[in-house]
Design a protein around this motif. Structure first.
Motif, short mmCIF file in Angstrom:
data_model
loop_
_atom_site.label_atom_id
_atom_site.label_comp_id
_atom_site.label_asym_id
_atom_site.label_seq_id
_atom_site.Cartn_x
_atom_site.Cartn_y
_atom_site.Cartn_z
N LEU A 92 -5.64 21.96 1.47
CA LEU A 92 -4.75 21.28 0.53
C LEU A 92 -3.29 21.41 0.98
N ILE A 93 -2.87 22.61 1.36
CA ILE A 93 -1.49 22.82 1.78
C ILE A 93 -1.19 22.05 3.06
N ILE A 94 -2.13 22.08 4.01
CA ILE A 94 -1.95 21.34 5.26
C ILE A 94 -1.76 19.85 4.98
N ILE A 95 -2.57 19.29 4.09
CA ILE A 95 -2.49 17.86 3.79
C ILE A 95 -1.16 17.51 3.14
N VAL A 96 -0.72 18.33 2.21
CA VAL A 96 0.56 18.07 1.54
C VAL A 96 1.72 18.14 2.55
N LEU A 97 1.73 19.18 3.39
CA LEU A 97 2.78 19.30 4.39
C LEU A 97 2.74 18.15 5.39
N ALA A 98 1.53 17.77 5.81
CA ALA A 98 1.39 16.69 6.79
C ALA A 98 1.86 15.36 6.21
N GLY A 99 1.49 15.08 4.96
CA GLY A 99 1.93 13.84 4.33
C GLY A 99 3.44 13.79 4.21
N MET A 100 4.06 14.91 3.87
CA MET A 100 5.52 14.97 3.78
C MET A 100 6.16 14.69 5.15
N ALA A 101 5.64 15.35 6.18
CA ALA A 101 6.24 15.21 7.52
C ALA A 101 6.09 13.80 8.05
N LEU A 102 4.92 13.20 7.90
CA LEU A 102 4.71 11.84 8.40
C LEU A 102 5.59 10.84 7.66
N ALA A 103 5.71 11.01 6.35
CA ALA A 103 6.55 10.11 5.55
C ALA A 103 8.01 10.22 5.96
N LEU A 104 8.49 11.45 6.15
CA LEU A 104 9.88 11.66 6.54
C LEU A 104 10.14 11.10 7.93
N SER A 105 9.20 11.30 8.85
CA SER A 105 9.34 10.76 10.20
C SER A 105 9.44 9.24 10.16
N PHE A 144 16.08 8.23 -1.98
CA PHE A 144 14.66 7.95 -1.75
C PHE A 144 13.96 8.94 -0.80
N LEU A 145 14.70 9.76 -0.04
CA LEU A 145 14.02 10.70 0.86
C LEU A 145 13.16 11.72 0.11
N PRO A 146 13.67 12.37 -0.98
CA PRO A 146 12.79 13.31 -1.70
C PRO A 146 11.55 12.63 -2.28
N ILE A 147 11.73 11.40 -2.75
CA ILE A 147 10.59 10.66 -3.29
C ILE A 147 9.63 10.27 -2.17
N THR A 148 10.17 9.92 -1.01
CA THR A 148 9.34 9.53 0.13
C THR A 148 8.36 10.63 0.51
N ILE A 149 8.85 11.86 0.63
CA ILE A 149 7.97 12.93 1.08
C ILE A 149 6.88 13.24 0.04
N LEU A 150 7.21 13.09 -1.24
CA LEU A 150 6.20 13.32 -2.28
C LEU A 150 5.15 12.21 -2.27
N ILE A 151 5.59 10.98 -2.07
CA ILE A 151 4.62 9.87 -1.98
C ILE A 151 3.72 10.06 -0.77
N GLY A 152 4.30 10.46 0.36
CA GLY A 152 3.49 10.71 1.56
C GLY A 152 2.44 11.78 1.32
N ALA A 153 2.84 12.86 0.66
CA ALA A 153 1.89 13.94 0.36
C ALA A 153 0.78 13.44 -0.56
N TRP A 154 1.15 12.66 -1.58
CA TRP A 154 0.15 12.17 -2.54
C TRP A 154 -0.81 11.18 -1.89
N LEU A 155 -0.29 10.26 -1.07
CA LEU A 155 -1.15 9.28 -0.41
C LEU A 155 -2.17 9.96 0.50
#
Length: 336
Positions: free
Chosen positions: A65-78, A286-297
């Protein structure tokens, strides 16, 4: 000056996304063949669970779960950084070939280099960064024209070409390898999240911890990149230096992530767009929202993939592609 109503809207959206991530996390932990039922979650967290519940929660579900949340945040921010630097709403580390570059580097390292078990986890992000950065530089050089610079359409087309070429190279590399190593590379290509233990979290978390605050501090520069280079020069910004540094940040985030999760695309494409539609194009908002959306997706995609065809599972990268490909086609048609 950002209007106060937008700041309030941002905070409300962040709260809602945090709740959605929390609810989806509970569902992800409590469904599937190895799971902890909802009514047993709190006792297990407090140390009153059975041996099986403790093992499933702390050794299987929680690290994944933690890996997925971190990965979604990183990919979204990138993806958000790449879209600003290229002024191209189609930019994504997976679509324009950066993930493939990281994948080839990982394949070479995994197939041909001596591997020390203790250092393997921590070497992967470094190896992936080298491959991804080399690919990013080549893509930029091949899409650059002296008179017009790097046009967004050229960047995407060259990136897609590199992605296909590197995928072909991956096939060549694995054609004579041992079957167990080929299986690993195949799972990586499909985006089958394999790094789901605590050491992988330690390998990925520092990249997020350092690079997200740095990127947020560079929000003003990213706003300027989203307009035009002459504006940046007129405002006294060192355009080339900022571009190179921010490109390295985007590549580092994508490379560190795909070294653990495999070849996952479209998160970096979708998350920034959705965030911009919610609060507008200012990166401060929108950057803080972006990383949360990436994690959720990514969390939704992984939960669906693990449970859609039990007892088998669908790689998370394939589920994300099923969701993201239509969105990419929509953006491509809209950009004409």
């Amino acid at each position: 000056m950002i209007p106060s109503y937008l700041i309030r809207k941002q905070r409300i959206i962040i709260l809602i996304l945090g709740m959605l991530i929390f609810i989806t996390s509970i569902i992800a932990i409590s469904v599937g063949p190895a799971s902890v039922s909802i009514d047993r979650l709190i006792p297990t967290i407090l140390g009153d669970g059975t041996f099986k519940e403790d093992f499933v929660f702390f050794s299987i579900r929680l690290p994944r779960l933690i890996i997925i949340v971190l990965a979604g945040m990183a990919l979204a921010l990138s993806g958000a950084i790449l879209q600003a630097l290229t002024r191209n709403e189609l930019a994504d580390p997976g679509i324009i070939g950066i993930n493939s570059g990281a994948g080839v580097a990982i394949a070479v390292f995994f197939l041909f280099m001596p591997i020390e078990v203790g250092k393997f986890v921590y070497m992967l992000p470094v190896v992936a960064f080298i491959g991804a950065m080399a690919t990013a530089i080549l893509i930029y050089l091949f899409s650059y024209q002296r008179k017009t610079g790097a046009k967004p359409v050229h960047l995407v087309l060259v990136g897609v070409g590199f992605s296909m070429a590197l995928s072909g190279l991956m096939v060549v590399l694995t054609s004579g390898a041992k079957s167990e190593k080929v299986d690993f590379i195949a799972n990586w290509l499909a985006g089958n999240i394999w790094g789901t233990d605590w050491p992988f979290i330690l390998a990925l978390f520092p990249w997020i911890l350092i690079l997200f605050p740095y990127t947020y501090m560079k929000s003003h520069q990213l706003n300027i990149f989203g307009m035009s280079e002459p504006v940046g020069i007129g405002l006294g910004m060192r355009v080339e230096k900022e571009r190179v540094v921010l490109l390295m940040v985007a590549v580092a985030l994508a490379a560190a992530t795909v070294s653990v999760t495999g070849g996952i695309t479209f998160i970096g494409l979708m998350a920034p767009h959705i965030a911009k539609r919610l609060v507008g194009p200012r990166h401060q908002l929108f950057l803080p929202i972006t990383i949360l959306i990436g994690a959720w997706l990514l969390l939704i995609a992984d939960t669906i993939g693990r449970n859609a065809l039990q007892p088998e599972s669908i790689p998370t990268g394939i589920v994300v592609a099923i969701i993201g490909a239509p969105y990419f086609i929509y953006l491509l048609l809209r950009s004409k």
